[in-house]
Design a protein around this motif. Structure first.
Motif, PDB file in Angstrom:
ATOM      1  N   VAL A  99       0.824  -1.215   0.000  1.00  0.00           N
ATOM      2  CA  VAL A  99       0.000   0.000   0.000  1.00  0.00           C
ATOM      3  C   VAL A  99       0.853   1.257   0.000  1.00  0.00           C
ATOM      4  N   GLY A 100       2.128   1.122   0.343  1.00  0.00           N
ATOM      5  CA  GLY A 100       3.020   2.281   0.339  1.00  0.00           C
ATOM      6  C   GLY A 100       3.487   2.679  -1.049  1.00  0.00           C
ATOM      7  N   ARG A 101       3.206   1.854  -2.045  1.00  0.00           N
ATOM      8  CA  ARG A 101       3.583   2.187  -3.424  1.00  0.00           C
ATOM      9  C   ARG A 101       2.688   3.312  -3.947  1.00  0.00           C
ATOM     10  N   ARG A 102       3.219   4.076  -4.898  1.00  0.00           N
ATOM     11  CA  ARG A 102       2.523   5.271  -5.350  1.00  0.00           C
ATOM     12  C   ARG A 102       1.329   4.976  -6.262  1.00  0.00           C
ATOM     13  N   SER A 103       1.464   4.024  -7.165  1.00  0.00           N
ATOM     14  CA  SER A 103       0.395   3.761  -8.130  1.00  0.00           C
ATOM     15  C   SER A 103      -0.254   2.414  -7.884  1.00  0.00           C
ATOM     16  N   ILE A 104      -1.451   2.237  -8.446  1.00  0.00           N
ATOM     17  CA  ILE A 104      -2.151   0.954  -8.311  1.00  0.00           C
ATOM     18  C   ILE A 104      -1.331  -0.141  -8.982  1.00  0.00           C
ATOM     19  N   ARG A 105      -0.752   0.183 -10.118  1.00  0.00           N
ATOM     20  CA  ARG A 105       0.082  -0.783 -10.838  1.00  0.00           C
ATOM     21  C   ARG A 105       1.223  -1.278  -9.950  1.00  0.00           C
ATOM     22  N   LEU A 153       1.853  -9.264  -6.038  1.00  0.00           N
ATOM     23  CA  LEU A 153       2.085 -10.510  -6.779  1.00  0.00           C
ATOM     24  C   LEU A 153       3.518 -10.987  -6.608  1.00  0.00           C
ATOM     25  N   ALA A 154       4.472 -10.058  -6.565  1.00  0.00           N
ATOM     26  CA  ALA A 154       5.872 -10.428  -6.363  1.00  0.00           C
ATOM     27  C   ALA A 154       6.070 -11.089  -5.001  1.00  0.00           C
ATOM     28  N   VAL A 206      -6.058  -2.679 -14.079  1.00  0.00           N
ATOM     29  CA  VAL A 206      -4.601  -2.810 -14.009  1.00  0.00           C
ATOM     30  C   VAL A 206      -4.178  -4.251 -14.278  1.00  0.00           C
ATOM     31  N   LEU A 207      -4.889  -5.222 -13.704  1.00  0.00           N
ATOM     32  CA  LEU A 207      -4.566  -6.628 -13.933  1.00  0.00           C
ATOM     33  C   LEU A 207      -4.678  -6.971 -15.420  1.00  0.00           C
ATOM     34  N   SER A 208      -5.735  -6.483 -16.059  1.00  0.00           N
ATOM     35  CA  SER A 208      -5.933  -6.738 -17.487  1.00  0.00           C
ATOM     36  C   SER A 208      -4.807  -6.114 -18.308  1.00  0.00           C
ATOM     37  N   ARG A 209      -4.391  -4.909 -17.915  1.00  0.00           N
ATOM     38  CA  ARG A 209      -3.321  -4.217 -18.635  1.00  0.00           C
ATOM     39  C   ARG A 209      -1.996  -4.957 -18.484  1.00  0.00           C
ATOM     40  N   LEU A 210      -1.714  -5.432 -17.285  1.00  0.00           N
ATOM     41  CA  LEU A 210      -0.473  -6.175 -17.057  1.00  0.00           C
ATOM     42  C   LEU A 210      -0.454  -7.463 -17.871  1.00  0.00           C
ATOM     43  N   GLN A 211      -1.612  -8.079 -18.015  1.00  0.00           N
ATOM     44  CA  GLN A 211      -1.698  -9.305 -18.808  1.00  0.00           C
ATOM     45  C   GLN A 211      -1.514  -8.993 -20.301  1.00  0.00           C
ATOM     46  N   GLN A 212      -2.121  -7.922 -20.763  1.00  0.00           N
ATOM     47  CA  GLN A 212      -1.981  -7.510 -22.159  1.00  0.00           C
ATOM     48  C   GLN A 212      -0.534  -7.169 -22.507  1.00  0.00           C
ATOM     49  N   LEU A 229       3.218  -9.229 -18.912  1.00  0.00           N
ATOM     50  CA  LEU A 229       3.943  -9.293 -17.648  1.00  0.00           C
ATOM     51  C   LEU A 229       3.395 -10.370 -16.719  1.00  0.00           C
ATOM     52  N   ILE A 230       2.100 -10.615 -16.803  1.00  0.00           N
ATOM     53  CA  ILE A 230       1.474 -11.656 -15.989  1.00  0.00           C
ATOM     54  C   ILE A 230       0.448 -12.410 -16.834  1.00  0.00           C
ATOM     55  N   ARG A 231       0.038 -13.555 -16.322  1.00  0.00           N
ATOM     56  CA  ARG A 231      -1.073 -14.304 -16.891  1.00  0.00           C
ATOM     57  C   ARG A 231      -1.936 -14.776 -15.725  1.00  0.00           C
ATOM     58  N   PHE A 232      -3.236 -14.665 -15.841  1.00  0.00           N
ATOM     59  CA  PHE A 232      -4.079 -15.091 -14.728  1.00  0.00           C
ATOM     60  C   PHE A 232      -5.436 -15.599 -15.201  1.00  0.00           C
ATOM     61  N   LYS A 233      -6.001 -16.446 -14.372  1.00  0.00           N
ATOM     62  CA  LYS A 233      -7.366 -16.919 -14.537  1.00  0.00           C
ATOM     63  C   LYS A 233      -7.943 -17.101 -13.145  1.00  0.00           C
ATOM     64  N   ARG A 234      -8.943 -16.289 -12.846  1.00  0.00           N
ATOM     65  CA  ARG A 234      -9.504 -16.237 -11.494  1.00  0.00           C
ATOM     66  C   ARG A 234      -8.389 -15.922 -10.496  1.00  0.00           C
ATOM     67  N   ASN A 235      -8.140 -16.847  -9.540  1.00  0.00           N
ATOM     68  CA  ASN A 235      -7.135 -16.582  -8.495  1.00  0.00           C
ATOM     69  C   ASN A 235      -5.771 -17.167  -8.798  1.00  0.00           C
ATOM     70  N   ARG A 236      -5.620 -17.768  -9.969  1.00  0.00           N
ATOM     71  CA  ARG A 236      -4.330 -18.381 -10.339  1.00  0.00           C
ATOM     72  C   ARG A 236      -3.542 -17.419 -11.222  1.00  0.00           C
ATOM     73  N   PHE A 237      -2.337 -17.074 -10.770  1.00  0.00           N
ATOM     74  CA  PHE A 237      -1.496 -16.104 -11.463  1.00  0.00           C
ATOM     75  C   PHE A 237      -0.150 -16.712 -11.853  1.00  0.00           C
ATOM     76  N   THR A 238       0.399 -16.200 -12.938  1.00  0.00           N
ATOM     77  CA  THR A 238       1.777 -16.516 -13.334  1.00  0.00           C
ATOM     78  C   THR A 238       2.477 -15.205 -13.660  1.00  0.00           C
ATOM     79  N   ILE A 239       3.618 -14.981 -13.037  1.00  0.00           N
ATOM     80  CA  ILE A 239       4.437 -13.819 -13.370  1.00  0.00           C
ATOM     81  C   ILE A 239       5.419 -14.252 -14.459  1.00  0.00           C
TER      82      ILE A 239
END
Length: 219
Positions: A151-157, A164-165, A199-205, A208-218
């Motif tokens: 939460v201390g980061r400046r942007s939502i991204r 995720l990291a 933001v999640l959709s943008r990161l996937q596009q 940088l990441i891939r996700f489906k529901r609660n399963r993520f891949t960086i």
């Protein structure tokens, strides 16, 4: 009470305890089981917290609300998770709410010097309890530090990618399942749910990441 011993042995507070030792300790701490319905507050902001609690089944959320009613989620609790210990031990009023996310039962017990000095409990069991409580508090401090680093980061991204990291480090894999729903993740990161999804959709596009529901891949 004995039907809950297997759950309690998985809790950090009772790590290393036998069934007989748990039974002795629970008597000394005047433990009791209480049921809570979905939406009921187990701990309320501004109230004294006389007992420590361990969730025996179901689920609960620990959160606070700001002046505008926005929710800030600190933790999602499941069976074996402990809460309320900081306020109970300090004799302080709660700064958070703990709410039943589903119908659940919780073990409530005292954790004070007078109760740990009980002759039945004995010095050895009392020291084991204190050591385990210190370990629990250490883990809680780590969890709080992780939240603050997000939460201390400046942007939502930045908030999302940091979360995720940390999950990747925690799971030891670039592919993992997060324990929070989208709404819960938004509350945890203190962001709007729609903005989080965008933001999640943008990161996937961006690959940088891939996700489906609660399963993520960086990637």
């Amino acid at each position: 009470m004995k039907k809950y011993f297997e759950i309690l042995k998985k809790a950090k507070l009772f790590s290393g305890f036998s069934d007989d030792q748990i039974e002795i300790v629970l008597r000394c701490l005047f433990a009791r089981v209480k049921r809570f319905e979905k939406g009921e507050l187990i701990i309320a902001t501004g109230e004294k917290v006389p007992t420590v609690a361990v969730l025996l089944d179901g689920a609960a959320h620990v959160y606070s609300d700001d002046i505008d009613g926005n929710r800030n989620t600190y933790a999602k609790l499941g069976a074996g998770d402990m809460f309320g210990e900081v306020f109970a031990i300090a004799g302080a009023k709660s700064a958070v709410n703990a709410e039943a996310a589903a119908s659940c039962e919780a073990l409530l017990f005292n954790f004070s010097k007078s109760h740990l000095s009980c002759r039945k409990c004995g010095q050895c069991l009392a020291e084991m309890l204190k050591d385990n409580m210190m370990m629990e508090l250490a883990y809680k401090n780590i969890a709080l530090s992780e939240k603050l680093s997000c939460v201390g980061r400046r942007s939502i991204r930045e908030k999302v990618y940091q979360y995720l990291a940390l999950q990747r480090i925690k799971h030891g894999s670039s592919t993992f399942e997060v324990p929070l729903s989208r709404a819960e993740m938004a509350d945890y990161l203190c962001v709007d749910r729609s903005a989080l999804s965008a933001v999640l959709s943008r990161l996937q596009q961006e690959g940088l990441i891939r996700f489906k529901r609660n399963r993520f891949t960086i990637l």
